[in-house]
Design an enzyme around this catalytic site. Structure first.
Site, PDB file in Angstrom:
ATOM      1  N   LYS A 199     -65.837  -1.678  43.140  1.00 33.76           N
ATOM      2  CA  LYS A 199     -67.063  -2.456  42.960  1.00 33.76           C
ATOM      3  C   LYS A 199     -68.151  -1.761  42.145  1.00 33.76           C
ATOM      4  CE  LYS A 199     -66.702  -5.865  46.542  1.00 33.76           C
ATOM      5  NZ  LYS A 199     -65.512  -5.472  47.345  1.00 33.76           N
ATOM      6  N   GLU A 244     -75.899  -9.563  47.457  1.00 35.92           N
ATOM      7  CA  GLU A 244     -75.322 -10.025  48.717  1.00 35.92           C
ATOM      8  C   GLU A 244     -74.211  -9.056  49.087  1.00 35.92           C
ATOM      9  OE1 GLU A 244     -74.178 -10.883  45.834  1.00 35.92           O
ATOM     10  OE2 GLU A 244     -72.015 -10.651  46.142  1.00 35.92           O
ATOM     11  N   SER A 304     -57.446  -1.041  45.232  1.00 36.75           N
ATOM     12  CA  SER A 304     -58.852  -1.373  44.963  1.00 36.75           C
ATOM     13  C   SER A 304     -59.858  -0.555  45.748  1.00 36.75           C
ATOM     14  CB  SER A 304     -59.083  -2.871  45.217  1.00 36.75           C
ATOM     15  OG  SER A 304     -58.696  -3.228  46.526  1.00 36.75           O
TER      16      SER A 304
HETATM   17  C1  LIG Z   1     -64.653  -6.328  47.918  1.00 35.31           C
HETATM   18  C2  LIG Z   1     -63.279  -5.786  47.875  1.00 35.31           C
HETATM   19  C3  LIG Z   1     -62.177  -6.582  47.495  1.00 35.31           C
HETATM   20  C4  LIG Z   1     -62.284  -8.052  47.209  1.00 35.31           C
HETATM   21  O1  LIG Z   1     -63.095  -8.398  46.136  1.00 35.31           O
HETATM   22  P1  LIG Z   1     -62.512  -8.855  44.718  1.00 35.31           P
HETATM   23  O2  LIG Z   1     -63.708  -9.330  44.004  1.00 35.31           O
HETATM   24  O3  LIG Z   1     -61.501  -9.931  44.969  1.00 35.31           O
HETATM   25  O4  LIG Z   1     -61.897  -7.667  44.106  1.00 35.31           O
HETATM   26  C5  LIG Z   1     -60.931  -5.984  47.401  1.00 35.31           C
HETATM   27  N1  LIG Z   1     -60.753  -4.687  47.694  1.00 35.31           N
HETATM   28  C6  LIG Z   1     -61.785  -3.893  48.079  1.00 35.31           C
HETATM   29  C7  LIG Z   1     -61.525  -2.465  48.389  1.00 35.31           C
HETATM   30  C8  LIG Z   1     -63.076  -4.414  48.183  1.00 35.31           C
HETATM   31  O5  LIG Z   1     -64.078  -3.615  48.568  1.00 35.31           O
END
Ligand SMILES: *Cc1c(COP(=O)(O)O)cnc(C)c1O
Length: 403
Positions: free
Chosen positions: A96, A118, A385
């Site tokens: 993010k 948010e 992610s």
């Molecule tokens: C917020 C988050 C997501 C989901 O958000 P996307 O916008 O779909 O990427 C996925 N993985 C992690 C680690 C997150 O913090």
């Protein structure tokens, strides 16, 4: 022009991806969104902006991230070779920050001194509070009161960096209501304030802009896999909440016809009303929070309850570009249940010594299903992610019941 090459042309100038996307907002925000679009386009073409962004991505955020060969997990699953794109190693622990950093640089260009955001699980709030501290800007994060209880640690992280976390008590007291409050604040304070939206969602230009700030994930992964394997991957996999980490990985490969892509949504307790957040499983076409896309709603258009073990995937709408890529047949979407995600979480932790976020674990669950049916000369790249530190307590409840 081949059909495939058109996949990177979207959106059109009004922010449409086919019939999806667009801009459904109160009149007061139209000028601000136009201004943002224009400044964003100027910044994209400005070498000074790009070089500041690149330098901060390198030295503050920790790019580039490794593309890591998961040797033991590959052996255990007994099929395709699996690579992990290590976004979990970034500052603040997830992808993010790529977007939060890009947007705060834009806010600076726009002369805005006040930042709002948010947050659901708190990861986007933390990323925003981090860049706001770095640039000395006032920061207010809207968060559902229930999420504040569930994610105390992230609330404290934001506060320690000087952000104000405003609890939202309306409705279900979770992410959807937090977005509503942030939009309401923006309407009132639009001249002084930039809204750092946290996923590839919302009115144009957000889905495009957020995607572009995350494209670096796929740009790096593409170069790294070609260096290492001298071939493109057969399959890309990412989890899909709003869809920002997935579109960041997928986008630079969209024109590579031989690369299959799968987005994994939250199947929760299974696909029954109110028990999941898999918008492609029986969702309806509608408008939520500024964009037209697939959402979970009843026949009257009321947004339905959603559920996922991972707060970051627990949202009723999916990003409009994903809706379009699905309708075009370019990207496939499936889901993993809470139980499958938890099993994948445990599996990666035990074989690779990496504790993934519960969101990410949905993508890993899909890899576990398919890798064994593929050949060792095939390659899977999965977007890791985020890291699972924030999920240790919750996962322990399920996975270490005796403790
Ligand atoms: C917020 C988050 C997501 C989901 O958000 P996307 O916008 O779909 O990427 C996925 N993985 C992690 C680690 C997150 O913090």
């Amino acid at each position: 022009m081949s059909v495939a090459s058109s996949f990177t042309q979207a959106p059109d100038t009004s922010g449409h991806y086919g019939t999806f996307g667009g801009r459904f907002v109160p009149e007061t925000l139209v000028a601000a969104l136009d201004e943002l679009t224009e400044e964003y386009q100027k910044a994209q073409a400005d070498p000074a902006f790009q070089s500041e962004l690149q330098q901060l991505l390198r030295e503050f955020v920790g790019r580039e991230t490794p593309l890591y060969f998961a040797e033991r997990w590959t052996e255990e699953l007994g099929g395709a070779r699996i690579y992990l794109k290590r976004e979990d190693l970034l500052h603040t622990g997830a992808h993010k920050i790529n977007n939060a950093l890009g947007q705060i640089l834009l806010a600076k260009r726009l002369g805005k001194k006040r930042i709002i955001a948010e947050t659901g699980a708190g990861q986007h709030g933390v990323a925003t509070a981090t860049v706001a501290a770095r640039f000395g800007m006032e920061c207010i994060v809207y968060m559902g009161a229930i999420d504040m209880e569930r994610q105390r640690l992230n609330v404290n992280r934001m506060q320690l960096m000087g952000a104000e976390v405003r609890g939202v008590e309306s409705g279900q007291k979770t992410l959807k209501e937090a977005v509503n409050e942030a939009l309401r604040d923006w309407v009132t304070n639009v001249r002084s304030t930039h809204y750092i939206l946290g996923s590839a969602l919302g009115p144009h230009p957000y889905p495009m802009m957020v995607r572009d700030f995350h494209r670096i994930i796929g740009v790096e992964a593409r170069r790294q896999i070609l260096e290492r394997e001298e071939q493109l991957p057969d399959l890309l996999v990412a989890c899909v909440g709003g869809g920002s980490n997935a579109i960041g990985l997928f986008h630079p490969f969209l024109d590579d016809e031989g690369v299959r892509m799968v987005g994994v949504e939250a199947g929760g307790h299974g696909i029954q009303k109110g028990e999941h957040a898999a918008r492609f499983q029986g969702g309806k076409l509608g408008v939520l929070q500024g964009t037209k896309t697939w959402l979970l709603a009843n026949d009257d258009g009321q947004i339905e309850l959603t559920h996922s073990v991972s707060a970051g995937l627990d949202y009723a709408a999916v990003g409009p570009e994903h809706a379009w890529l699905q309708s075009e047949g370019r990207v496939e979407y499936t889901y993993a249940t809470d139980d499958e995600a938890l099993a994948a979480f445990k599996s990666l932790a035990e074989t690779e010594g990496i504790i993934p976020a519960l969101e990410t674990s949905h993508a890993l669950a899909y890899v576990r299903k398919v890798a064994g049916d593929m050949n060792p000369d095939q390659i899977i790249v999965v977007n890791l992610s985020g890291r699972g530190d924030k999920d240790v307590e919750q996962a322990s409840k399920y996975l270490l019941p005796e403790s």
